[in-house]
Design a protein around this motif. Structure first.
Motif, PDB file in Angstrom:
ATOM      1  N   THR A 380       1.077  -1.263  -0.007  1.00  0.00           N
ATOM      2  CA  THR A 380       0.108   0.021  -0.015  1.00  0.00           C
ATOM      3  C   THR A 380       0.876   1.260   0.012  1.00  0.00           C
ATOM      4  O   THR A 380       1.580   1.370   0.824  1.00  0.00           O
ATOM      5  N   VAL A 381       0.605   2.134  -0.940  1.00  0.00           N
ATOM      6  CA  VAL A 381       1.355   3.522  -0.895  1.00  0.00           C
ATOM      7  C   VAL A 381       0.173   4.364  -0.198  1.00  0.00           C
ATOM      8  O   VAL A 381      -0.846   4.684  -0.690  1.00  0.00           O
ATOM      9  N   ARG A 382       0.721   5.052   0.784  1.00  0.00           N
ATOM     10  CA  ARG A 382      -0.053   5.909   1.443  1.00  0.00           C
ATOM     11  C   ARG A 382       0.388   7.330   1.474  1.00  0.00           C
ATOM     12  O   ARG A 382       1.661   7.734   1.736  1.00  0.00           O
ATOM     13  N   GLY A 389       4.087  17.263   9.284  1.00  0.00           N
ATOM     14  CA  GLY A 389       4.498  17.696   7.659  1.00  0.00           C
ATOM     15  C   GLY A 389       3.839  16.391   6.918  1.00  0.00           C
ATOM     16  O   GLY A 389       3.084  15.664   7.273  1.00  0.00           O
ATOM     17  N   ALA A 390       4.102  16.757   5.595  1.00  0.00           N
ATOM     18  CA  ALA A 390       3.380  15.818   4.428  1.00  0.00           C
ATOM     19  C   ALA A 390       4.156  14.512   4.781  1.00  0.00           C
ATOM     20  O   ALA A 390       5.232  14.252   5.228  1.00  0.00           O
ATOM     21  N   LEU A 391       3.312  13.055   4.670  1.00  0.00           N
ATOM     22  CA  LEU A 391       4.063  11.959   4.948  1.00  0.00           C
ATOM     23  C   LEU A 391       3.603  11.192   3.803  1.00  0.00           C
ATOM     24  O   LEU A 391       2.660  11.047   3.425  1.00  0.00           O
ATOM     25  N   LEU A 392       4.657  10.240   3.173  1.00  0.00           N
ATOM     26  CA  LEU A 392       4.753   9.321   2.207  1.00  0.00           C
ATOM     27  C   LEU A 392       4.923   8.146   2.694  1.00  0.00           C
ATOM     28  O   LEU A 392       6.144   7.951   3.465  1.00  0.00           O
ATOM     29  N   GLN A 393       4.188   6.993   2.830  1.00  0.00           N
ATOM     30  CA  GLN A 393       4.353   5.599   3.382  1.00  0.00           C
ATOM     31  C   GLN A 393       4.240   4.489   2.285  1.00  0.00           C
ATOM     32  O   GLN A 393       3.504   4.624   1.270  1.00  0.00           O
ATOM     33  N   VAL A 394       4.952   3.563   2.239  1.00  0.00           N
ATOM     34  CA  VAL A 394       5.112   2.421   1.722  1.00  0.00           C
ATOM     35  C   VAL A 394       4.895   1.194   2.577  1.00  0.00           C
ATOM     36  O   VAL A 394       5.945   1.033   3.334  1.00  0.00           O
ATOM     37  N   ILE A 395       3.803   0.489   2.627  1.00  0.00           N
ATOM     38  CA  ILE A 395       3.520  -0.392   3.544  1.00  0.00           C
ATOM     39  C   ILE A 395       3.485  -1.752   2.894  1.00  0.00           C
ATOM     40  O   ILE A 395       2.710  -2.001   1.814  1.00  0.00           O
ATOM     41  N   ASP A 396       4.092  -2.867   3.459  1.00  0.00           N
ATOM     42  CA  ASP A 396       4.050  -4.214   2.698  1.00  0.00           C
ATOM     43  C   ASP A 396       3.843  -5.187   3.934  1.00  0.00           C
ATOM     44  O   ASP A 396       4.184  -4.885   5.178  1.00  0.00           O
ATOM     45  N   ALA A 441      13.793  15.934   4.221  1.00  0.00           N
ATOM     46  CA  ALA A 441      12.858  15.278   4.842  1.00  0.00           C
ATOM     47  C   ALA A 441      13.634  13.963   5.404  1.00  0.00           C
ATOM     48  O   ALA A 441      14.950  13.879   5.149  1.00  0.00           O
ATOM     49  N   ARG A 442      12.823  13.136   6.473  1.00  0.00           N
ATOM     50  CA  ARG A 442      13.433  12.247   7.122  1.00  0.00           C
ATOM     51  C   ARG A 442      13.052  10.921   6.788  1.00  0.00           C
ATOM     52  O   ARG A 442      11.640  10.714   6.637  1.00  0.00           O
ATOM     53  N   VAL A 443      13.818   9.820   6.731  1.00  0.00           N
ATOM     54  CA  VAL A 443      13.220   8.366   6.334  1.00  0.00           C
ATOM     55  C   VAL A 443      13.295   7.453   7.632  1.00  0.00           C
ATOM     56  O   VAL A 443      14.344   7.398   8.314  1.00  0.00           O
ATOM     57  N   THR A 444      12.290   6.599   8.072  1.00  0.00           N
ATOM     58  CA  THR A 444      12.236   5.956   9.125  1.00  0.00           C
ATOM     59  C   THR A 444      11.693   4.660   8.715  1.00  0.00           C
ATOM     60  O   THR A 444      10.705   4.362   7.782  1.00  0.00           O
ATOM     61  N   LEU A 445      12.316   3.450   9.312  1.00  0.00           N
ATOM     62  CA  LEU A 445      11.658   2.184   9.058  1.00  0.00           C
ATOM     63  C   LEU A 445      10.791   1.741  10.494  1.00  0.00           C
ATOM     64  O   LEU A 445      11.738   1.769  11.481  1.00  0.00           O
ATOM     65  N   ASP A 446       9.889   1.038  10.060  1.00  0.00           N
ATOM     66  CA  ASP A 446       9.066   0.470  11.271  1.00  0.00           C
ATOM     67  C   ASP A 446       8.349  -0.825  10.977  1.00  0.00           C
ATOM     68  O   ASP A 446       8.174  -1.128   9.829  1.00  0.00           O
ATOM     69  N   ASP A 447       7.989  -1.491  12.005  1.00  0.00           N
ATOM     70  CA  ASP A 447       7.273  -2.729  11.627  1.00  0.00           C
ATOM     71  C   ASP A 447       5.928  -2.663  11.397  1.00  0.00           C
ATOM     72  O   ASP A 447       5.258  -1.667  12.225  1.00  0.00           O
ATOM     73  N   ALA A 448       5.318  -3.250  10.478  1.00  0.00           N
ATOM     74  CA  ALA A 448       3.868  -3.160  10.097  1.00  0.00           C
ATOM     75  C   ALA A 448       2.940  -3.873  10.943  1.00  0.00           C
ATOM     76  O   ALA A 448       3.532  -4.960  11.334  1.00  0.00           O
ATOM     77  N   ILE A 454       7.298  -0.787   7.401  1.00  0.00           N
ATOM     78  CA  ILE A 454       6.693   0.642   6.767  1.00  0.00           C
ATOM     79  C   ILE A 454       7.731   1.292   6.835  1.00  0.00           C
ATOM     80  O   ILE A 454       8.510   1.867   7.584  1.00  0.00           O
ATOM     81  N   VAL A 455       7.933   2.024   5.468  1.00  0.00           N
ATOM     82  CA  VAL A 455       8.936   3.037   5.224  1.00  0.00           C
ATOM     83  C   VAL A 455       8.225   4.239   5.334  1.00  0.00           C
ATOM     84  O   VAL A 455       7.316   4.402   4.113  1.00  0.00           O
ATOM     85  N   SER A 456       8.669   5.161   5.961  1.00  0.00           N
ATOM     86  CA  SER A 456       7.878   6.553   6.263  1.00  0.00           C
ATOM     87  C   SER A 456       8.805   7.587   5.649  1.00  0.00           C
ATOM     88  O   SER A 456       9.909   7.549   6.118  1.00  0.00           O
TER      89      SER A 456
END
Length: 461
Positions: A380-382, A389-396, A441-448, A454-456
């Motif tokens: 999912t691209v969100r 701020g603005a948020l772009l996420q790619v969740i798998d 911008a900053r990039v963070t990695l989290d567990d879905a 989740i890449v934010s």
């Protein structure tokens, strides 16, 4: 190690020699003050000798003295000075006073009617002595005797006067030193203003600003420094340009033959009937395709490096539309692998950025998710707007990335052991990080939730 302070160093290097000079001057001042005190007090001793001399006479062959007490009272001192005196016949008896007062050294024996000053120690005390040899005549009997008149004074009054002069001199000189250091402190601070302005100008420059520093209005002593900095900037700019040309030329030279090889391998793959040859051609085609993508990624990284000198023009654009367009572009790839690729958005989201770079960032995140989540996964691209701020996420819902590896995966060419079997170059997330840096911008990695990653990417408001 603390950073040295130029003003403090200059003041310290001035203070040390000034203190040494002050110590030397104190020593010289004290000796000059003692000399001046000797001159002043010696005049009083000489006056007393003359007063006693006028009261000395020879009568009946004996020396007699009418001691003028006024001559001794004038030596009284508030600091505890003591007076010792002696009138005696030359080589004979003591007429009056302290009979054991020391005579002047033989070499300092005065001529008649001459006053001789000398230093002596009497009863454990240092004395300043004045001695006079006086011929005394008895006119009626035509007799003559020689009398010694000596007066000694302890040196405490002289030392007190010398100390008073010394303290006054040191106080004045200490005030002058403090004033001089204050003037130096202010003067150095004022003299460093052009250097501080130059430092502020350099600090305010953009990282990718190659323009030389302006030398106008700078002191003559600072111009060699600015010229050296400008020469360094020019050399750095030439190096950056050479590197950009190298990468551009290398990419151009490599892309064309790689495209030809890929096209020829695809053509041969369609025409061959041999299964073994077809297998080798498939491997060749995949390797060439991967090499072409690697060349393109290396070229992207060379343009995005902080020291590349490449300036990115940013403008306001809709992040939701960019992400939606990229998601649609990757939909055929996802369908070919039976992957459910979806897009979600919460209202219109705008950011300050560059369209092509944001498309590349979003494409790299989707590509990574497709590669590592595996066939049949859900991606999912969100896009949303948050308080940060603005948020772009790619969740798998794939295997995710272990917490201990989440910093390392942004390094170039890093491949974890869990994904080493998946085709890739290890440059995707490195490119994502560099594009995010350019866009602040900053990039963070989290567990879905339920497993996955989740890449934010959060853009500053």
């Amino acid at each position: 190690m603390p950073t040295p302070n130029l003003r403090r160093q200059v003041s310290l290097w001035l203070l040390l020699p000034l203190v040494a000079l002050l110590a030397l001057d104190a020593w010289l001042t004290y000796h000059r003050a003692m000399s001046a005190a000797h001159v002043a007090f010696d005049r009083s001793l000489s006056f007393s000798l003359k007063s006693i001399r006028e009261g000395t006479r020879l009568q009946n062959g004996q020396i007699e003295v009418d001691l003028p007490y006024l001559a001794l009272e004038m030596f009284e001192s508030d600091v505890g000075g003591k007076i010792y005196y002696l009138i005696r016949e030359d080589g004979g008896r003591a007429v009056t006073g302290y009979g054991d007062l020391p005579l002047p050294p033989r070499r300092d024996t005065p001529e008649p009617y001459q006053t001789r000053f000398y230093d002596a120690t009497y009863r454990g005390q240092e004395l300043r002595m004045a001695a006079l040899r006086l011929p005394v005549h008895d006119v009626p009997t035509a007799q003559t005797r020689v009398a010694w008149i000596m007066i000694g004074e302890t040196i405490e009054p002289r030392q007190a006067l010398a100390r008073e002069i010394l303290i006054g001199s040191l106080t004045q000189e200490a005030m002058l030193i403090v004033l001089a250091l204050a003037i130096v402190w202010l003067g150095v601070g004022r003299g460093l203003r052009p250097l501080n302005r130059l430092s502020a100008t350099v600090a305010a420059r953009a990282d990718d600003d190659p323009a030389p520093l302006d030398e106008a209005g700078l002191p003559r002593e600072m111009k060699p420094l600015v010229e050296s900095i400008n020469q360094y900037i020019a050399r750095l700019r030439r190096m950056q340009e050479s590197r950009r040309r190298f990468f551009t030329d290398a990419a151009h030279q490599l892309k064309t033959p790689l495209a030809v090889i890929q096209a020829e391998s695809e053509l041969a793959l369609r025409e061959t009937k041999d299964e073994r040859a077809s297998l080798h051609l498939k491997r060749l085609n995949g390797a060439v395709r991967q090499a072409g993508k690697g060349v393109q990624q290396l070229l992207s990284l060379s343009r995005l490096d902080a020291d590349s000198g490449h300036r990115v023009k940013l403008g306001t654009l809709p992040l939701d539309k960019v992400a939606r367009s990229v998601t649609l572009d990757w939909s055929p790839v996802a369908r070919a692998r039976n992957i459910d690729l979806g897009f979600e958005q919460e209202g219109s989201v705008e950011v300050v950025g560059q369209r092509d770079l944001l498309s590349e960032l979003c494409g790299n995140l989707i590509d990574n998710a497709i590669r590592y989540a595996g066939d049949g996964s859900v991606i999912t691209v969100r896009v949303a707007k948050t308080s940060e701020g603005a948020l772009l996420q790619v969740i798998d819902d794939g295997p995710g990335i272990a917490p201990q590896e989440r910093d390392a995966v942004f390094e170039r060419f890093y491949r974890s052991a869990a994904t080493s079997s998946v085709e890739g170059s290890g440059l995707g997330l490195a490119i994502v990080r560099e594009i995010a840096r350019v866009h602040h911008a900053r990039v963070t990695l989290d567990d879905a939730p339920g497993g996955g990653l989740i890449v934010s990417v959060t853009f500053e408001p």
